[in-house]
Design a protein around this motif. Structure first.
Motif, PDB file in Angstrom:
ATOM      1  N   CYS A 202      -3.471  -4.019   5.212  1.00  0.00           N
ATOM      2  CA  CYS A 202      -2.567  -4.927   5.365  1.00  0.00           C
ATOM      3  C   CYS A 202      -2.333  -3.712   6.829  1.00  0.00           C
ATOM      4  CB  CYS A 202      -2.600  -5.943   4.953  1.00  0.00           C
ATOM      5  SG  CYS A 202      -1.301  -6.912   5.861  1.00  0.00           S
TER       6      CYS A 202
ATOM      7  N   ALA B  72      -1.474  -8.792  -0.452  1.00  0.00           N
ATOM      8  CA  ALA B  72      -0.742  -8.380   1.513  1.00  0.00           C
ATOM      9  C   ALA B  72       0.122  -7.396   0.881  1.00  0.00           C
ATOM     10  CB  ALA B  72      -0.852  -8.574   2.678  1.00  0.00           C
TER      11      ALA B  72
ATOM     12  N   ASP C   7      -4.104  -8.044  10.711  1.00  0.00           N
ATOM     13  CA  ASP C   7      -2.452  -8.329   9.473  1.00  0.00           C
ATOM     14  C   ASP C   7      -1.341  -9.319   9.680  1.00  0.00           C
ATOM     15  OD1 ASP C   7      -2.986  -9.216  12.447  1.00  0.00           O
ATOM     16  OD2 ASP C   7      -2.170  -7.217  13.540  1.00  0.00           O
TER      17      ASP C   7
END
Length: 461
Positions: free
Chosen positions: A73, A11, A238
C-alpha cells in the motif's frame, strides 16, 4: 474470508517498508527466486508451451510469491500480507460464472480450460484507448456494439471536454467520466443493444472522485456492468484505488482488477513476468475484492502483447491459472501496428490465439500501443473475436504452429511498425463500416489466414 475492512486493517498495520525497498529488495529478488526454485524456463522455439508440469509449477510459484511478498500500500507504506490459507480460501470461493448485461444481452462469463471448445467471452473495444471527440467515441462504441461476437464493451477514454484537455482529479476529469458513461449507453441504444454490459465504462475515470461521481445511476451505469479497477505494478494499491473498491462494492457490481506487469520490469524476463501474472490473479481476489481478472502484460521495449516472449507469457500464465483454478480471467492485448495494416491483424491474431487456447477469455484491444488518439476502429476487435471463436478447442501444439507462422509475418517489423490510418481515414461513420481500402486489407488477411489453416468468416460487412 478476507473483506475490504480486513484489507484496510492490513494496509494500516502491516510491516512498514518504503516503496523502493518493496519493489527492488523484496518483490524483484523473490520473483527470481521462485523462477530458479521451480526451474521455469522460456523456450523461444515454442511460444505456446505444452508442458503441464511447468504450468502447475508456475501456479505454485505465483502462490508462494504472494505469500512471501504480499501486496504493498503506497498510501500507508505498509505491506499487506496474506497467509496461504487466506489465498486458498479466496481461490475456493471465487466465482466460476458471472452474469453481465440485461434482457436479451444478458450473458454469462464462464471459466474456461486449456483447449476449451467454449467460445471466449469477448470484451471488445478500445481497451481504454484515447479518443479526441464525442463523435469519435460514439462512432467507435456503435461499431463495437454491432459486432456479433460482442459480449461486453470496453470503451475508449475521453481526452477533452469543452475543448479543454482533461486533467487528472480535476472537475474536467469528473465531467469527462460522466460523459463517458452517458455516451457509452447512448451509443449502444442507437444500434439496438440496450442491455449490453459496458465492463470498463469509466475508462476516463482515473481518480477515485471521478469514478464515484460517474457511477450515479442517472448517467447510465448498472450493477450488471463491470467495474474495472487497475492495479499498480508490482502488486501495489493505494487508498484511491481502495476507495474505488468500496464504492463499486456498494453498487453491487462485479469488480475486475486489471494488471500489467512489464516484461523487462520488476519481475524480470518472461519467466518472472509469468510468475508475477499468476500472483497478481490471487492478489486481485483479496486486495481489490475482484470476482474477475484482466491481465494485460506489456513488453517494456515494444509496449505490445505480440512479441514472441510476450506470447509465451500469455500462454504459460493462462495455462497455469486455468489448470489450477476456476477463475474468470480475460487477457487484454496490444499491437504495435495501427489500423488498416495487415500487421495489426496478424499481431492481434497471435495474442488472441495464445490466450484462448490457454483457457483465457479476451479483451481486445489496444491498437498501435494504445497511445494515439483516434488510432483505432471497430475492425480490429471484430477480427480478434472471430479469431478467438475460430481457435476455441484448438490443441496447444496446433496453436504453437499457427503462432509461429504468424510471427513470421510481423516479428521483424516490431521495431518500426506501420502506424496505419486514423479512425475516420479508414472507417465510414455513416455507413458504419470500413472503407473499401480497409475491406480489401481484411479480405487479403482472411485469405492468408485460410492458407495458414484457420478459416474465418468469409465476409465481415
Amino acid at each position: 474470508m478476507v473483506q475490504i475492512l480486513d484489507v484496510m486493517e492490513k494496509a494500516l498495520n502491516g510491516k512498514p517498508m518504503s516503496e523502493t525497498d518493496y519493489q527492488l529488495k523484496l518483490f524483484a529478488p523473490k520473483c527470481q527466486e521462485k523462477v530458479k526454485e521451480y526451474k521455469i524456463k522460456y523456450d523461444p522455439e515454442n511460444p505456446i508451451p505444452q508442458d503441464n508440469a511447468m504450468a502447475d509449477d508456475l501456479f505454485q510459484a505465483g502462490l508462494e510469491l504472494l505469500v512471501d511478498v504480499g501486496a504493498f500500500c503506497t498510501s500507508s507504506g505498509r505491506v499487506i500480507s496474506y497467509t496461504e490459507s487466506e489465498i486458498k480460501e479466496a481461490l475456493k470461493n471465487a466465482p466460476s460464472k458471472l452474469h453481465f448485461g440485461e434482457g436479451r444481452d444478458r450473458k454469462h462469463l464462464v471459466n474456461r480450460k486449456v483447449g476449451d471448445k467454449t467460445p471466449p467471452w469477448c470484451l471488445l473495444g478500445a481497451g481504454g484507448g484515447p479518443c479526441s471527440s464525442d463523435r469519435s467515441f460514439l462512432t467507435l462504441v456503435e461499431g463495437y456494439a454491432e459486432i456479433p461476437e460482442t459480449n461486453a464493451i470496453t470503451t475508449p477514454a475521453i481526452t477533452r471536454v469543452g475543448g479543454m484537455r482533461v486533467r487528472p482529479a480535476s472537475p474536467l476529469e469528473v465531467l469527462a467520466a460522466m460523459r463517458n458513461a452517458v455516451l457509452a449507453r447512448e451509443a449502444t441504444n442507437r444500434v439496438g443493444r440496450q442491455g449490453i454490459p459496458i465492463m470498463n465504462s469509466l475508462a476516463t475515470a482515473e481518480s477515485d472522485i471521478a469514478f464515484a461521481a460517474a457511477l450515479h445511476p442517472k448517467f447510465g451505469m448498472r450493477s450488471s456492468d463491470g467495474y474495472m479497477i487497475c492495479c499498480m505494478d508490482p502488486m501495489k494499491v493505494d487508498f484511491a484505488r481502495l476507495n474505488k473498491v468500496a464504492v463499486a462494492l456498494s453498487m453491487g457490481g462485479h469488480i475486475g482488477m486489471c494488471f500489467g506487469p512489464l516484461l523487462g520490469g520488476y519481475s524480470g524476463g518472461p519467466e518472472g513476468t509469468a510468475v508475477s501474472n499468476v500472483a497478481h490473479h490471487m492478489m486481485g481476489l483479496l486486495t481489490y475484492q475482484s470476482s474477475w481478472l484482466l491481465p494485460f502484460t506489456i513488453h517494456l521495449r515494444y509496449v505490445a502483447s505480440s512479441p514472441r516472449d510476450q506470447l509465451w507469457v500469455i500462454s504459460s500464465m493462462g495455462q497455469a491459472v486455468s489448470r489450477n483454478t476456476h477463475l474468470l480471467s480475460l487477457n487484454l492485448n496490444y499491437t504495435t501496428a495501427g489500423p488498416c495494416t495487415p500487421m495489426c491483424l496478424y499481431e492481434t491474431s497471435a495474442a488472441v490465439t495464445s490466450a484462448v487456447t490457454a483457457g483465457l477469455s479476451i479483451e481486445s484491444l489496444g491498437v498501435a500501443t494504445n497511445k494515439h488518439e483516434d488510432r483505432t476502429t471497430p475492425v480490429e476487435p471484430r477480427i480478434s473475436a472471430e479469431v478467438g471463436h475460430a481457435v476455441a478447442g484448438m490443441k496447444l501444439s496446433d496453436a504453437n504452429e499457427l503462432v509461429k507462422k504468424l510471427l513470421g509475418k510481423y516479428e521483424s517489423k516490431l521495431g518500426a511498425p506501420p502506424l496505419g490510418k486514423s479512425l475516420f481515414e479508414c472507417w465510414d461513420p455513416e455507413a458504419r463500416k470500413p472503407t473499401k481500402e480497409y475491406q480489401g486489407v481484411v479480405r487479403n488477411f482472411k485469405r492468408e489466414m485460410a492458407s495458414l489453416g484457420l478459416e474465418l468468416k468469409p465476409e465481415m460487412y
